[in-house]
Scaffold this active site. Structure first.
Site, mmCIF file in Angstrom:
data_model
loop_
_atom_site.group_PDB
_atom_site.id
_atom_site.type_symbol
_atom_site.label_atom_id
_atom_site.label_comp_id
_atom_site.label_asym_id
_atom_site.label_seq_id
_atom_site.Cartn_x
_atom_site.Cartn_y
_atom_site.Cartn_z
ATOM 1 C CG ASP A 145 0.535 -6.168 -1.686
ATOM 2 O OD1 ASP A 145 0.951 -5.230 -2.398
ATOM 3 O OD2 ASP A 145 0.791 -6.267 -0.470
ATOM 4 C CG HIS B 74 0.854 -2.796 0.485
ATOM 5 N ND1 HIS B 74 1.574 -3.962 0.670
ATOM 6 C CD2 HIS B 74 1.560 -1.822 1.136
ATOM 7 C CE1 HIS B 74 2.660 -3.705 1.385
ATOM 8 N NE2 HIS B 74 2.670 -2.420 1.680
ATOM 9 C CB SER C 124 4.770 -2.566 4.196
ATOM 10 O OG SER C 124 5.357 -2.257 2.953
#
Length: 617
Positions: free
Chosen positions: A290, A318, A185
């Site tokens: 995601d 994610h 991320s």
């Protein structure tokens, strides 16, 4: 003993026989004592004064490295804003320190596994977060330099200190200068940003579910998702008291305009424009479902890279590969870092380029991504509701309804969206890459949104990516990956696939503001009754639509699951002759389907579980 050795060597030399060289190591081994590892913090000057206190900001680099005398140590780095505010990994681990401020807990398994194998692990607090000075600028130069300057320090090109202010200079004489960056991320995003600078010494990056352009995180072809970079900055700065970040946060608010225009703030945070400058190899991982860091990020980044690279694509949302395919991922990371940071010739860079999850826990490899035989194919919607390769004509209309979104469009579109289907496919079709849709629409008002979906119509078992674990379930049992100490254990909860049965699978999503039809840099008011043409991207994927299913294109206005609606939602009329979708596919799609029904007939009714699925934000 020495005399015997000398005589033996002399005998070999006199006989003309050359002694064999020692075999090169196949892999780094855990020969260093983790309990004796050196744990320290160095504050590196990054050359910014983000908090306006008149001093150059220093970022905290927490280091754990082998305690035995050694030099030429390679570094695995994870630079993050989340070490005190939000945590890292599936178990949200935070850094911890002893009473003297010495680092104790290093989140994730990297230190436990790799330090015994001769690596150093360096976890960097981005400027303005945890123990670093300065302010977060959400992907800007301060974020990037927070890590880039640490790479420089590890190579003797920047200055580090023993304290956040004052303190004596310290060098990294133990470092080989070879650095690999990893992170999920925001962390992986920083790795992308640093790699885009082409900094010397950065040998490889492993971006996991990472952003490649901050514009595409907050905006999409003029459409606005809703959150703001200033809000994220304040979240990550919250645990680091003392600095004044009001000016930086105001700059973020002003630069991220309320509309979806692409301006200077976004250009400064667009790493894709510098993808060709990347010199580090790339091992990339992303979930094709995601909905946080959407797949457009890996697709455009991957396409711009000109280096050795490999990719993993899972069915998850994610999620880190450590939490859906743990043993295989750790093995790959080990070989990857050994090759690019230690120079071990283990062949990890060879072989298939892509590893793809076809069904939950069913993985395949393919020679390339996108698939080598995928060809951009233009499909056109017809007034009959079919989707095919032949030319089309006529018009169709829908009424924008921002209160509904993609799931309603698929299951019960009513007047809010248009659906076009290939009909039942007679053979498998492989969609691999990034699709784009071109829509010519006439709005009834002066503002309008467009959204499009590419959908596999047919039953399947998939990972439950909209569930709490985004495709995984976390158990209570643990397994361990490396050595542990009382303050830093190497054990993590074992996960399994969280699956569900569905009647359709959304392969690609795209959103746009029709007011940006001429330019993403400046929206223009629309004239009601005037036709406008706009092309926008759909999310990249790698998916096989099986025989017996259908491939569908759905066109609507405001997808209420994701984007903000226009000031005046209205009716849009689509010119089908000038509307199409370009899909990278291998396989045969009919020129024009003979019926507009879905697989199994027109009376498609979703299951109760599927109908209940609504909020995908």
């Amino acid at each position: 003993m020495r005399l015997g050795v000398v005589c033996g060597v002399l005998a070999v030399l006199l006989s003309g026989v050359v002694a064999p060289a020692a075999a090169a190591p196949a892999a780094s081994e855990p020969v260093y004592d983790y309990a004796k590892a050196i744990r320290e913090t160095v504050w590196v000057d990054i050359g910014h004064d983000g908090d306006g206190d008149g001093r150059s900001d220093r970022v905290a680099a927490d280091i754990v490295r082998p305690g035995e005398p050694t030099s030429g140590v390679p570094v695995i780095m994870d630079a993050s804003p989340y070490y005190s505010c939000c945590g890292r990994g599936n178990e949200s681990e935070l850094k911890t320190y002893d009473s003297a401020g010495k680092p104790v807990k290093f989140p994730l398994f990297y230190d436990n596994y790799f330090v015994p194998r001769g690596y150093a692990v360096v976890l960097v607090d981005l400027a303005g977060t945890n123990r670093s000075a300065g302010c977060a600028d959400v992907g800007g130069s301060s974020d990037v330099d927070s890590a880039r300057k640490v790479v420089d320090w590890l190579n003797g090109r920047a200055t580090g200190y023993r304290a956040k202010t004052g303190g004596s200079p310290v060098t990294a004489g133990w470092s080989s200068g070879n650095v690999g960056m990893i992170g999920k991320s925001y962390d992986g995003t920083v790795a992308n940003g640093v790699a885009a600078t082409g900094v010397a010494g950065l040998k490889t990056i492993v971006p996991i579910s990472a952003i490649s352009s901050w514009y595409d995180y907050y905006r999409s072809d003029g459409a606005v998702f809703g959150s703001s970079p200033a809000g994220l900055a304040q979240t990550v700065e919250d645990r680091n008291g003392g600095q004044d970040c009001s000016a930086q946060n105001q700059a973020l608010r002003q630069g991220a305009t309320a509309n979806g225009d692409y301006g200077p703030l976004w250009a400064d945070r667009d790493y894709v424009t510098h993808a060709a400058d990347v010199r580090a190899s790339v091992l990339l991982s992303h979930g094709v479902n995601d909905l946080n860091v959407k797949t457009i990020h890996f697709g455009q980044w991957w396409a711009g890279l000109r280096v050795e690279k490999k990719i993993w694509l899972s069915q998850t949302g994610h999620v880190d590969p450590f939490d859906y395919r743990r043993a295989d991922w750790v093995d790959l990371l080990h070989r990857w870092f050994d090759h690019y940071l230690l120079g071990i010739d283990n062949g990890v860079q060879n072989g298939p380029q892509a590893t793809v999850e076809r069904q939950p826990d069913l993985w395949v490899t393919q020679s390339a991504y996108p698939a080598a035989d995928a060809v951009a194919t233009t499909l056109r919607p017809h007034v009959s509701g079919t989707l095919g390769t032949s030319a089309a004509s006529g018009t169709a209309s829908f009424t924008d309804n921002p209160s509904v979104g993609e799931d309603t469009w698929v299951t019960d579109p009513g007047s809010a969206a248009l659906t076009y289907s290939t009909g039942t496919l007679s053979s498998d079709v492989h969609v691999s890459g990034t699709s784009s849709v071109t829509v010519t629409a006439t709005p009834s008002t002066s503002s309008a949104r467009l959204s499009a979906l590419l959908v596999d119509l047919g039953p399947a078992t998939i990972r439950n990516f909209t569930g709490n674990g985004e495709g995984i379930k976390t158990g209570t049992a643990e397994n361990c990956w490396g050595a542990s100490t009382p303050g830093d254990d190497a054990c993590y909860r074992i996960t399994s696939a969280d699956v569900k049965k569905v009647n359709y699978t959304i392969l690609g999503r795209g959103w746009a503001d029709l007011a940006n039809y001429a330019s993403l840099s400046q929206e223009r008011p629309l004239t009601p009754g005037t036709a406008y043409t706009m092309t926008f991207r759909l999310a990249p994927t790698d998916h096989i639509v099986p025989r017996g299913h259908a491939l569908a294109l759905i066109i609507g206005g405001t997808d209420g699951s994701f984007i903000r609606g226009p000031a005046q939602p209205g009716r849009l009329t689509v010119d089908l002759a000038r509307t199409s979708v370009s899909v990278p596919l291998a396989g045969v799609v009919p020129a024009a389907a003979t019926h507009q029904g879905r697989p199994g007939g027109d009376a498609f009714v979703p299951s109760a579980a599927q109908a209940a699925q609504a909020d995908l934000r």
